[in-house]
Design an enzyme around this catalytic site. Sequence first.
Site, PDB file in Angstrom:
ATOM      1  N   GLU A   1       0.850  -1.338   0.208  1.00 37.44           N
ATOM      2  CA  GLU A   1      -0.104   0.112  -0.020  1.00 37.44           C
ATOM      3  C   GLU A   1       0.698   1.381  -0.137  1.00 37.44           C
ATOM      4  O   GLU A   1       0.548   2.258   0.424  1.00 37.44           O
ATOM      5  CB  GLU A   1      -0.923  -0.144   1.132  1.00 37.44           C
ATOM      6  CG  GLU A   1      -1.854  -1.257   1.306  1.00 37.44           C
ATOM      7  CD  GLU A   1      -2.569  -1.714   0.286  1.00 37.44           C
ATOM      8  OE1 GLU A   1      -2.811  -0.820  -0.694  1.00 37.44           O
ATOM      9  OE2 GLU A   1      -2.808  -2.830  -0.036  1.00 37.44           O
ATOM     10  N   GLY A   2       2.033   1.072  -0.434  1.00 31.28           N
ATOM     11  CA  GLY A   2       2.930   2.451  -0.682  1.00 31.28           C
ATOM     12  C   GLY A   2       4.036   2.168   0.638  1.00 31.28           C
ATOM     13  O   GLY A   2       3.542   2.105   1.837  1.00 31.28           O
TER      14      GLY A   2
END
Length: 579
Positions: A435-436
């Site tokens: 998710e980053g």
Amino acid sequence: MSSYQAPISDMTFNLFDVWQLDQYWQTNAQLQDLIEGDTAKAILEEAAKICEQQIAPFAGEADQRGAQLTNGVVSLPAHYHTAYQSLVEGGWTGLSGDPEYGGMGMPKALSMMVDEMLCSADIAFSLYPGLTAGACVALLQHADDATKQTYLPKLYSGEWSGTMCLTESHAGSDLGIMRTMAKPNDDGSYAINGSKIFITAGEHELTANIIHLVLAKLPDAPAGSRGISLFLVPKYLLNETSEPGERNAVTVGSIEHKMGINGSATCVLNFDDAKGYLIGEPHRGLSCMFTMMNYERLSMGSQGLGAAERAYQNALAYAKERLQGRTTSQDPNKADAIIGHPDVQRMLLNIKAMNEAGRTFATWVAALLDKSKYDNCTISGQRANLLTPITKAFMTDQGLDACVTAQQIFGGHGYIKEWGMEQLVRDVRIAQIYEGTNGIQAADFMLRKVAADEGTVLLSLLDDITDELATRPLIEAAPLTNAITDLRQLTAQLLTKDNTTLAGAACDYLALVSYVLYGYMWYKNLLALDDSKHSRNFIAAKTHTASWYFKRILPRAAGIKAILSNDAASLYTLAPEHF
């Protein structure tokens, strides 16, 4: 041998005493008929039963077996099916879903606590309902009415599940260079071609259908990230009665062999003229997908906290039982429990202080999201947006740190699989990456959340905290005022720098802000203590832990400030060949 008991007392303390959300629910027209204090507590208690009895005891078994691919079919640990059906039958898969489409409509502040329990029980299992919830958020905000009517009820009910398909082998964080293409069909659908990797819950038999949300480019797409569109691609195409029919051209290439979360089917998915349907406007897919990604980033915070809570519980139990060394006994033939050793107490206190502050922080961010949603409160939305990278990055950093520290308390047994500690370390590690990555979160926080508005939202938040500290002062929290002053000064200095300097300072700066805000969380905990409502032991535990935070953890902020105040020119002048 790892066990888990949901921390219901601390959860209800945060909901009802620290943030007084039961009072907010009853004054909000959209929530007052849905939720009140007793209902919220009952929901937490029922969720705890599923997590404690059906999921947590078997997490080690699920880790050992993992998800397996045979002849194109992915099989999961058997108890996953039983546990998932319990979630479905209890309506847990639609806990925070929109009631118009069959969801329960519960506030995020409550559902986030259920997320924490699921993550404590088994992070890998939590990803199946977790990705579905995120997909629902994206569809609710960006799909047309017909699509929402068709898909959301089935997703909320848990009959179907969802994924998000972003990453390609050559395109991770740089999505603008993706190669997956979507060509228009005559019937208004699109033919999707390409491969996606790292697809969580990409293939399984838990549900009757899997709804993939896929990023791809149209033939006329502009270059870069501005040319990305979002498509809904079902595993099974729907027939005339909107039920799963013909298999779509989506196949599993392989399952990733991972460090942890082995029960999660992390797949390579191949799309070979798979039929898909455009969601939202053409070339606006990235902003649509970020709706889902921001939801999942909050869930990452729950993963960090959930793993840390289970690690703490087991380390504490071990420390009370493990006899080793002498702290009070004078008998050379008799050993004392290791909890009497100062270093073990130090490690336990560090975990406890960060866990409980993290739970208060997560509840705060979730409450801000609720107020933004139900009250259309701009300030709450801005602050939730500001704090999302901290929720993802700092809470997952602390989650890994807590699990490693708890493993250390076990000594050699922490390195042995049967105790479950090494699994927690392996499982929670991914939360800092997907998710980053946390480095990307820090850059987002520094450049897009703070520098972009010259610190307006952050400084306004610090103003409100400072006013509260002045209005309701606590001697124990006095160091927090000084830390806020230092943070203001450093922020003013950094905002005069160029973006390259800010990017190099981003990770340290996010940590600094986080330590200060966790100090505010402990201040809020202390304010909420009440002799008439809380036991003497509860108050003593909170008070002592707060004292530890203010005296031995918050000073880390001063160290980070000193680091960031020094010249960082060497970071930018060192040539690649000199590394």
